[in-house]
Design a protein around this motif. Structure first.
Motif, PDB file in Angstrom:
ATOM      1  N   GLY A  77       0.827  -1.198   0.000  1.00 21.38           N
ATOM      2  CA  GLY A  77       0.000   0.000   0.000  1.00 21.38           C
ATOM      3  C   GLY A  77       0.858   1.242   0.000  1.00 21.38           C
ATOM      4  N   VAL A  78       0.381   2.286  -0.681  1.00 19.00           N
ATOM      5  CA  VAL A  78       1.066   3.576  -0.695  1.00 19.00           C
ATOM      6  C   VAL A  78       0.027   4.668  -0.453  1.00 19.00           C
ATOM      7  CG1 VAL A  78       2.486   5.201  -2.002  1.00 19.00           C
ATOM      8  CG2 VAL A  78       2.798   2.732  -2.336  1.00 19.00           C
ATOM      9  N   THR A  79       0.303   5.526   0.502  1.00 12.79           N
ATOM     10  CA  THR A  79      -0.550   6.687   0.766  1.00 12.79           C
ATOM     11  C   THR A  79       0.172   7.929   0.278  1.00 12.79           C
ATOM     12  OG1 THR A  79      -1.471   5.613   2.736  1.00 12.79           O
ATOM     13  CG2 THR A  79      -1.793   7.983   2.522  1.00 12.79           C
ATOM     14  N   ARG A  80      -0.492   8.707  -0.550  1.00 14.78           N
ATOM     15  CA  ARG A  80       0.109   9.904  -1.140  1.00 14.78           C
ATOM     16  C   ARG A  80      -0.657  11.146  -0.729  1.00 14.78           C
ATOM     17  NH1 ARG A  80       0.477   5.879  -5.079  1.00 14.78           N
ATOM     18  NH2 ARG A  80       2.570   5.585  -5.966  1.00 14.78           N
ATOM     19  N   TRP A  81       0.037  12.266  -0.760  1.00 16.47           N
ATOM     20  CA  TRP A  81      -0.596  13.564  -0.497  1.00 16.47           C
ATOM     21  C   TRP A  81       0.220  14.654  -1.184  1.00 16.47           C
ATOM     22  CZ3 TRP A  81       2.356  10.922   3.002  1.00 16.47           C
ATOM     23  CH2 TRP A  81       3.486  11.579   3.481  1.00 16.47           C
ATOM     24  N   SER A  82      -0.344  15.822  -1.242  1.00 23.05           N
ATOM     25  CA  SER A  82       0.358  16.988  -1.775  1.00 23.05           C
ATOM     26  C   SER A  82      -0.018  18.199  -0.928  1.00 23.05           C
ATOM     27  CB  SER A  82      -0.015  17.210  -3.256  1.00 23.05           C
ATOM     28  OG  SER A  82      -1.405  17.425  -3.376  1.00 23.05           O
ATOM     29  N   PRO A  83       0.779  19.285  -0.959  1.00 27.91           N
ATOM     30  CA  PRO A  83       2.007  19.456  -1.727  1.00 27.91           C
ATOM     31  C   PRO A  83       3.164  18.646  -1.154  1.00 27.91           C
ATOM     32  CG  PRO A  83       1.692  21.325  -0.285  1.00 27.91           C
ATOM     33  CD  PRO A  83       0.463  20.484  -0.155  1.00 27.91           C
ATOM     34  N   GLU A  84       4.266  18.637  -1.889  1.00 29.78           N
ATOM     35  CA  GLU A  84       5.424  17.877  -1.451  1.00 29.78           C
ATOM     36  C   GLU A  84       5.984  18.437  -0.151  1.00 29.78           C
ATOM     37  OE1 GLU A  84       8.387  17.637  -4.437  1.00 29.78           O
ATOM     38  OE2 GLU A  84       7.127  16.525  -5.865  1.00 29.78           O
ATOM     39  N   PRO A  85       6.439  17.571   0.745  1.00 30.49           N
ATOM     40  CA  PRO A  85       7.075  18.032   1.982  1.00 30.49           C
ATOM     41  C   PRO A  85       8.451  18.612   1.700  1.00 30.49           C
ATOM     42  CG  PRO A  85       7.218  15.658   1.812  1.00 30.49           C
ATOM     43  CD  PRO A  85       6.356  16.110   0.651  1.00 30.49           C
ATOM     44  N   ARG A  86       9.001  19.297   2.680  1.00 33.20           N
ATOM     45  CA  ARG A  86      10.329  19.896   2.516  1.00 33.20           C
ATOM     46  C   ARG A  86      11.438  18.897   2.810  1.00 33.20           C
ATOM     47  NH1 ARG A  86      10.813  25.821   5.124  1.00 33.20           N
ATOM     48  NH2 ARG A  86      12.905  25.505   4.264  1.00 33.20           N
ATOM     49  N   ASP A  87      11.356  18.201   3.942  1.00 31.36           N
ATOM     50  CA  ASP A  87      12.421  17.260   4.301  1.00 31.36           C
ATOM     51  C   ASP A  87      11.877  16.225   5.281  1.00 31.36           C
ATOM     52  OD1 ASP A  87      14.718  15.899   4.815  1.00 31.36           O
ATOM     53  OD2 ASP A  87      15.887  17.619   5.492  1.00 31.36           O
ATOM     54  N   ARG A 126      -3.915   5.033  -1.910  1.00 35.02           N
ATOM     55  CA  ARG A 126      -4.898   6.098  -1.690  1.00 35.02           C
ATOM     56  C   ARG A 126      -4.188   7.444  -1.749  1.00 35.02           C
ATOM     57  NH1 ARG A 126      -3.733   3.146   2.080  1.00 35.02           N
ATOM     58  NH2 ARG A 126      -5.594   1.885   1.780  1.00 35.02           N
ATOM     59  N   THR A 127      -4.949   8.468  -2.030  1.00 40.37           N
ATOM     60  CA  THR A 127      -4.478   9.851  -1.958  1.00 40.37           C
ATOM     61  C   THR A 127      -5.337  10.573  -0.939  1.00 40.37           C
ATOM     62  OG1 THR A 127      -3.761   9.840  -4.272  1.00 40.37           O
ATOM     63  CG2 THR A 127      -4.101  11.988  -3.232  1.00 40.37           C
ATOM     64  N   VAL A 128      -4.692  11.286  -0.008  1.00 38.16           N
ATOM     65  CA  VAL A 128      -5.406  11.866   1.116  1.00 38.16           C
ATOM     66  C   VAL A 128      -5.009  13.334   1.311  1.00 38.16           C
ATOM     67  CG1 VAL A 128      -5.543   9.628   2.287  1.00 38.16           C
ATOM     68  CG2 VAL A 128      -3.636  11.173   2.790  1.00 38.16           C
ATOM     69  N   GLU A 129      -5.760  14.005   2.144  1.00 43.14           N
ATOM     70  CA  GLU A 129      -5.398  15.331   2.644  1.00 43.14           C
ATOM     71  C   GLU A 129      -5.178  15.186   4.154  1.00 43.14           C
ATOM     72  OE1 GLU A 129      -8.151  18.368   1.616  1.00 43.14           O
ATOM     73  OE2 GLU A 129      -8.103  17.920  -0.541  1.00 43.14           O
ATOM     74  N   PRO A 130      -3.958  14.925   4.567  1.00 42.77           N
ATOM     75  CA  PRO A 130      -3.700  14.604   5.976  1.00 42.77           C
ATOM     76  C   PRO A 130      -3.832  15.821   6.882  1.00 42.77           C
ATOM     77  CG  PRO A 130      -1.635  14.772   4.788  1.00 42.77           C
ATOM     78  CD  PRO A 130      -2.720  14.889   3.763  1.00 42.77           C
ATOM     79  N   GLU A 131      -4.094  15.540   8.159  1.00 46.73           N
ATOM     80  CA  GLU A 131      -4.034  16.602   9.156  1.00 46.73           C
ATOM     81  C   GLU A 131      -2.590  17.078   9.274  1.00 46.73           C
ATOM     82  OE1 GLU A 131      -6.840  16.030  12.797  1.00 46.73           O
ATOM     83  OE2 GLU A 131      -6.052  14.043  12.281  1.00 46.73           O
TER      84      GLU A 131
END
Length: 338
Positions: A77-87, A126-131
């Motif tokens: 499983g892979v969970t994705r979100w955007s925008p990209e993190p910094r580090d 899945r693609t999410v909008e995380p807290e």
């Protein structure tokens, strides 16, 4: 231009000396699994949850967490979100089916705040909008790669990546999604910390660097002892499974995750540690009595100045190598002119 053999030997030796100052003595371990996913190239943190192992790539990757089946090493499983993190540098348990992702790296010391994200992790993509929650250090910009979750309370604990010793910070009991959350300094830990985790008993935690791991009591942060980890190319990840064994990982494609058992004397010392009182908060920073350094079990022979020497070598030796290279080039040019 031909570089003289003696100079070439010195140039080759410099990086190996630098590596040697931080290299561990090899320790016994077994391979738990090997990452089979070619997308996992810089595993920088590990967390166990619901029979799976979660990991994240180091800085430069997109926003994503991999769920890996330890029975096969396959990504399930892979969970994705955007925008990209910094580090992104760390991952820690956040409850059933969720992890905290620590966007907490700051090699240049320029970030006014860092960020943690609460991300669902399970089988399937899945693609999410995380807290998202903003964290602010009490003493300015700080580089860190270690994020842990305090059992019971669920509070986050961050350890800085200081060369001469890490600073341990704890987040507020409840994170505010709309305002910066100020971290509290509560003690010190091993230098050059790259990951850490709590043990299931909630009374101990372990923090690692590239070659060693130190076990500390919680909440007083008194050191039980430290020990060498198995030799890995760039060991950064660490998790504790439900049996109290360590999983340690390294950056690199198709890298191995190793299972390491605590030395018997550590297990005995941990079993003898009294349970914390009802007041679970660590002592204020000015009342914590950290060790002068971190030792092997009971030998007291590895004081803090050892880290000072190692840190200075890491800084000075590469500079000497560059200076030597310049001298070699200048000497060769002069030789040609003659």
């Amino acid at each position: 231009m031909r570089v003289p053999d003696r100079a070439l030997a010195l140039l080759v030796a410099v990086p190996f000396v630098v590596g040697f100052t931080a290299a561990p003595a090899d320790a016994g371990a077994e391979v738990a699994f090997t990452f089979a996913d070619p997308e996992i190239v810089e595993s920088s943190g590990l967390a166990t949850l619901d029979g799976l192992v979660a990991t994240v790539n180091d800085s430069g990757d997109s926003g994503r967490v991999f769920a890996v089946d330890p029975a096969s090493g396959e990504t399930v499983g892979v969970t994705r979100w955007s925008p990209e993190p910094r580090d992104v540098e760390a991952v820690a348990p956040a409850g059933p089916g969720e992890v905290w992702v620590g966007d907490i790296g700051d090699n240049r010391g320029v970030r006014e705040s860092v960020e943690v994200l609460r991300v669902p992790v399970r089988r399937g993509d899945r693609t999410v909008e995380p807290e998202r929650f903003e964290l602010v250090y009490p003493d300015g910009a700080t580089d860190a790669e270690t994020l842990m979750t305090e059992p019971g309370s669920g509070r986050l604990v961050v350890v800085s990546k200081g060369i001469f010793g890490g600073v341990v910070y704890r987040a507020p009991a409840r994170l505010d999604p709309d305002e910066p959350n100020r971290l509290e300094e509560v003690g010190t830990a091993i230098g050059l910390a790259t990951d850490g985790a709590f043990f299931p008993d909630g009374r101990h935690l372990v923090v690692r660097n590239y070659g060693r791991a130190a076990v500390l009591t919680w909440p007083r942060l008194e050191e039980v002892g430290s020990f060498d980890l198995p030799d890995q190319d760039q060991g950064e990840g660490l998790a504790v499974d439900e049996d109290g064994q360590l999983l340690v990982g390294t950056e690199g494609a198709f890298s191995e995750v190793l299972r390491v058992s605590l030395p018997g004397e550590f297990q005995a010392a941990m079993a003898a540690t009294p349970s914390p009182s009802a007041e679970t908060s660590p002592l204020p920073a000015d009342t914590v009595e950290p060790d002068d350094g971190y030792d092997g079990p009971g030998d007291g022979s590895d004081p803090q100045w050892g880290w000072l020497v190692a840190g200075l070598l890491v800084i000075v030796l590469p500079l000497l190598g560059v200076a030597l290279l310049v001298l070699v080039v200048v000497s060769a040019v002069r030789g040609r002119r003659r």
